[in-house]
Design a protein around this motif. Structure first.
Motif, PDB file in Angstrom:
ATOM      1  N   PRO A 174     -81.529 -19.603  30.803  1.00  0.00           N
ATOM      2  CA  PRO A 174     -81.775 -19.557  32.240  1.00  0.00           C
ATOM      3  C   PRO A 174     -82.215 -20.921  32.784  1.00  0.00           C
ATOM      4  O   PRO A 174     -82.559 -21.046  33.956  1.00  0.00           O
ATOM      5  CB  PRO A 174     -82.918 -18.538  32.363  1.00  0.00           C
ATOM      6  N   GLY A 175     -82.208 -21.934  31.917  1.00  0.00           N
ATOM      7  CA  GLY A 175     -82.739 -23.247  32.277  1.00  0.00           C
ATOM      8  C   GLY A 175     -81.842 -24.069  33.186  1.00  0.00           C
ATOM      9  O   GLY A 175     -80.795 -23.607  33.657  1.00  0.00           O
ATOM     10  N   LYS A 176     -82.236 -25.333  33.407  1.00  0.00           N
ATOM     11  CA  LYS A 176     -81.527 -26.251  34.311  1.00  0.00           C
ATOM     12  C   LYS A 176     -80.147 -26.598  33.759  1.00  0.00           C
ATOM     13  O   LYS A 176     -80.016 -27.068  32.631  1.00  0.00           O
ATOM     14  CB  LYS A 176     -82.338 -27.533  34.488  1.00  0.00           C
ATOM     15  N   ALA A 177     -79.137 -26.393  34.584  1.00  0.00           N
ATOM     16  CA  ALA A 177     -77.753 -26.586  34.152  1.00  0.00           C
ATOM     17  C   ALA A 177     -77.468 -28.023  33.708  1.00  0.00           C
ATOM     18  O   ALA A 177     -76.757 -28.243  32.733  1.00  0.00           O
ATOM     19  CB  ALA A 177     -76.797 -26.181  35.267  1.00  0.00           C
ATOM     20  N   ASP A 178     -78.031 -29.018  34.444  1.00  0.00           N
ATOM     21  CA  ASP A 178     -77.741 -30.412  34.089  1.00  0.00           C
ATOM     22  C   ASP A 178     -78.336 -30.786  32.736  1.00  0.00           C
ATOM     23  O   ASP A 178     -77.708 -31.478  31.923  1.00  0.00           O
ATOM     24  CB  ASP A 178     -78.221 -31.372  35.188  1.00  0.00           C
ATOM     25  N   GLU A 179     -79.559 -30.327  32.472  1.00  0.00           N
ATOM     26  CA  GLU A 179     -80.199 -30.603  31.184  1.00  0.00           C
ATOM     27  C   GLU A 179     -79.457 -29.879  30.064  1.00  0.00           C
ATOM     28  O   GLU A 179     -79.271 -30.414  28.970  1.00  0.00           O
ATOM     29  CB  GLU A 179     -81.667 -30.155  31.198  1.00  0.00           C
ATOM     30  N   LEU A 180     -79.029 -28.657  30.321  1.00  0.00           N
ATOM     31  CA  LEU A 180     -78.276 -27.889  29.332  1.00  0.00           C
ATOM     32  C   LEU A 180     -76.942 -28.566  29.023  1.00  0.00           C
ATOM     33  O   LEU A 180     -76.509 -28.610  27.867  1.00  0.00           O
ATOM     34  CB  LEU A 180     -78.020 -26.469  29.842  1.00  0.00           C
ATOM     35  N   ALA A 181     -76.287 -29.094  30.058  1.00  0.00           N
ATOM     36  CA  ALA A 181     -74.997 -29.757  29.866  1.00  0.00           C
ATOM     37  C   ALA A 181     -75.141 -30.980  28.969  1.00  0.00           C
ATOM     38  O   ALA A 181     -74.285 -31.241  28.108  1.00  0.00           O
ATOM     39  CB  ALA A 181     -74.409 -30.151  31.217  1.00  0.00           C
ATOM     40  N   THR A 182     -76.227 -31.729  29.146  1.00  0.00           N
ATOM     41  CA  THR A 182     -76.481 -32.907  28.300  1.00  0.00           C
ATOM     42  C   THR A 182     -76.701 -32.492  26.851  1.00  0.00           C
ATOM     43  O   THR A 182     -76.123 -33.079  25.927  1.00  0.00           O
ATOM     44  CB  THR A 182     -77.719 -33.673  28.812  1.00  0.00           C
ATOM     45  N   LEU A 183     -77.524 -31.456  26.654  1.00  0.00           N
ATOM     46  CA  LEU A 183     -77.781 -30.952  25.312  1.00  0.00           C
ATOM     47  C   LEU A 183     -76.488 -30.404  24.691  1.00  0.00           C
ATOM     48  O   LEU A 183     -76.200 -30.663  23.513  1.00  0.00           O
ATOM     49  CB  LEU A 183     -78.841 -29.847  25.361  1.00  0.00           C
ATOM     50  N   GLY A 184     -75.719 -29.679  25.484  1.00  0.00           N
ATOM     51  CA  GLY A 184     -74.476 -29.103  24.981  1.00  0.00           C
ATOM     52  C   GLY A 184     -73.503 -30.164  24.504  1.00  0.00           C
ATOM     53  O   GLY A 184     -72.863 -30.002  23.456  1.00  0.00           O
ATOM     54  N   ARG A 185     -73.415 -31.265  25.244  1.00  0.00           N
ATOM     55  CA  ARG A 185     -72.511 -32.346  24.838  1.00  0.00           C
ATOM     56  C   ARG A 185     -73.008 -32.990  23.537  1.00  0.00           C
ATOM     57  O   ARG A 185     -72.210 -33.334  22.659  1.00  0.00           O
ATOM     58  CB  ARG A 185     -72.401 -33.394  25.944  1.00  0.00           C
ATOM     59  N   GLN A 186     -74.314 -33.172  23.414  1.00  0.00           N
ATOM     60  CA  GLN A 186     -74.869 -33.742  22.182  1.00  0.00           C
ATOM     61  C   GLN A 186     -74.552 -32.845  20.975  1.00  0.00           C
ATOM     62  O   GLN A 186     -74.185 -33.338  19.904  1.00  0.00           O
ATOM     63  CB  GLN A 186     -76.382 -33.915  22.309  1.00  0.00           C
ATOM     64  N   ILE A 187     -74.688 -31.534  21.167  1.00  0.00           N
ATOM     65  CA  ILE A 187     -74.398 -30.612  20.073  1.00  0.00           C
ATOM     66  C   ILE A 187     -72.900 -30.602  19.767  1.00  0.00           C
ATOM     67  O   ILE A 187     -72.490 -30.526  18.601  1.00  0.00           O
ATOM     68  CB  ILE A 187     -74.906 -29.188  20.406  1.00  0.00           C
ATOM     69  N   ALA A 188     -72.077 -30.705  20.808  1.00  0.00           N
ATOM     70  CA  ALA A 188     -70.628 -30.760  20.603  1.00  0.00           C
ATOM     71  C   ALA A 188     -70.249 -32.005  19.801  1.00  0.00           C
ATOM     72  O   ALA A 188     -69.385 -31.946  18.912  1.00  0.00           O
ATOM     73  CB  ALA A 188     -69.900 -30.749  21.950  1.00  0.00           C
ATOM     74  N   MET A 189     -70.887 -33.133  20.076  1.00  0.00           N
ATOM     75  CA  MET A 189     -70.645 -34.353  19.304  1.00  0.00           C
ATOM     76  C   MET A 189     -71.081 -34.152  17.852  1.00  0.00           C
ATOM     77  O   MET A 189     -70.401 -34.593  16.914  1.00  0.00           O
ATOM     78  CB  MET A 189     -71.402 -35.529  19.935  1.00  0.00           C
ATOM     79  N   HIS A 190     -72.202 -33.463  17.678  1.00  0.00           N
ATOM     80  CA  HIS A 190     -72.699 -33.160  16.332  1.00  0.00           C
ATOM     81  C   HIS A 190     -71.672 -32.311  15.574  1.00  0.00           C
ATOM     82  O   HIS A 190     -71.353 -32.593  14.407  1.00  0.00           O
ATOM     83  CB  HIS A 190     -74.038 -32.418  16.426  1.00  0.00           C
ATOM     84  N   VAL A 191     -71.147 -31.280  16.223  1.00  0.00           N
ATOM     85  CA  VAL A 191     -70.160 -30.402  15.590  1.00  0.00           C
ATOM     86  C   VAL A 191     -68.902 -31.184  15.212  1.00  0.00           C
ATOM     87  O   VAL A 191     -68.328 -30.989  14.141  1.00  0.00           O
ATOM     88  CB  VAL A 191     -69.808 -29.216  16.522  1.00  0.00           C
ATOM     89  N   ALA A 192     -68.482 -32.092  16.093  1.00  0.00           N
ATOM     90  CA  ALA A 192     -67.315 -32.925  15.789  1.00  0.00           C
ATOM     91  C   ALA A 192     -67.542 -33.748  14.528  1.00  0.00           C
ATOM     92  O   ALA A 192     -66.647 -33.887  13.688  1.00  0.00           O
ATOM     93  CB  ALA A 192     -67.014 -33.845  16.977  1.00  0.00           C
ATOM     94  N   ALA A 193     -68.760 -34.269  14.377  1.00  0.00           N
ATOM     95  CA  ALA A 193     -69.069 -35.151  13.251  1.00  0.00           C
ATOM     96  C   ALA A 193     -69.282 -34.401  11.941  1.00  0.00           C
ATOM     97  O   ALA A 193     -68.916 -34.898  10.869  1.00  0.00           O
ATOM     98  CB  ALA A 193     -70.313 -35.979  13.573  1.00  0.00           C
ATOM     99  N   THR A 194     -69.873 -33.200  11.998  1.00  0.00           N
ATOM    100  CA  THR A 194     -70.296 -32.519  10.769  1.00  0.00           C
ATOM    101  C   THR A 194     -69.436 -31.328  10.363  1.00  0.00           C
ATOM    102  O   THR A 194     -69.519 -30.872   9.225  1.00  0.00           O
ATOM    103  CB  THR A 194     -71.749 -32.026  10.901  1.00  0.00           C
TER     104      THR A 194
END
Length: 307
Positions: A174-194
């Protein structure tokens, strides 16, 4: 007006290799005349596309598109990497991603969906006829959350939203969409790498876990360890394995001192609410496709009649 039967469409498809919807259109346009329909398909370049359908298409692009609480990733293959740099092909991939976003991840539904006056299947066949390479819509996936965001990351991008690898990550919050989007992209980069196999141990294929346990157990049996000791060693080894292949337990690439689960937990204060990774999809171009290797020198020798 002749009645166009399913058998007629099937026969035309088998003789030309063109798409089902194109075959039906050809028969309709030519009042059920098979030869005229074949010629109609040839003039449209659709029968020509069929001649290329047997060639291996393992290159191409991964397309990813996310908006708000929904996202999709698609793989569109071509025969050569050169085509991935073609503007028409890039536009086709982005168009397919948009259609997948609208109609869902079922490949047949995507191909049957219309953009303007043509279906996606027709658009693919038109591109085959124009560019001269076999192309296929291989797969598609969609993630959606009731609240939160779906973010994406494209690795090796040749154009915005399309490249050699695409990842989408869904965050339920339910949190802030912009902060979630930043976190989501970081996790997506992590998934790409690992390249994690699952979100957590419960998501792993039981057969994969069993194989890992058997390998560990056999290794220590060969060293002469007693069975009660082997059991404890295997359990410890599995914990290490889970840290390697389960997203939540992996060391976060942006801060290796924390697991992904810990990193997500720490961001919750900034986001303004609890955050749950609801799912992820990672597509790497051509994975699982057996590519044909050619020996150019041998081909030349064979063509000239030499050994």
């Amino acid at each position: 007006m002749a009645t166009i039967t399913a058998a007629m469409v099937k026969d035309l498809r088998e003789s030309t290799g063109a798409g089902m919807m194109d075959c039906k259109a050809a028969l309709t346009e030519n009042d059920g005349n098979m030869e005229a329909a074949q010629d109609w398909l040839r003039k449209k370049g659709l029968s020509k596309a069929a001649k290329k359908s047997g060639r291996v298409a393992a290159e191409g692009l991964i397309g990813a598109l996310t908006k708000g609480t929904k996202g999709v990733v698609v793989e569109v293959n071509s025969e050569t990497d050169f085509v991935a740099r073609n503007g028409q092909f890039q536009g086709l991939v982005k168009m397919i991603a948009q259609v997948a976003f609208d109609v869902g991840a079922d490949v047949e539904k995507i191909k049957a969906a219309k953009v303007g006056d043509v279906t996606i299947e027709t658009a693919i066949n038109d591109a085959i006829a124009t560019i001269g390479e076999n192309m296929t819509l291989r797969r598609a996936a969609q993630l959606e959350v009731s609240q939160g965001v779906v973010s994406h990351y494209v690795h090796g991008a040749v154009v915005d939203g399309a490249g050699k690898m695409g990842v989408i990550v869904a965050l339920e919050s339910p949190g802030k969409a912009d902060e979630l989007a930043t976190l989501g992209r970081q996790i997506a980069m992590h998934v790409a790498a690992t390249n994690p196999l699952a979100l957590d141990p419960s998501g792993l294929d039981p057969a994969v876990v069993k194989r890992e346990k058997d390998v560990l157990a056999d290794k220590y049996r060969q060293q002469g360890k007693p069975e009660n000791v082997i059991e404890k060693i295997v359990e410890s080894g599995l914990k290490t394995y889970y840290k390697e292949v389960c997203l939540l337990e992996q060391a976060f690439i942006h801060d290796t001192g924390k697991s992904v689960a810990q990193a997500v937990k720490e961001v919750e204060g900034k986001v303004g609410g609890p955050v749950k990774i609801a799912g992820f999809v990672r597509y790497a171009l051509g994975e699982g496709i057996e590519k044909q290797e050619s020996d150019f020198a041998a081909e030349v020798a064979a063509a000239s009649g030499k050994k």
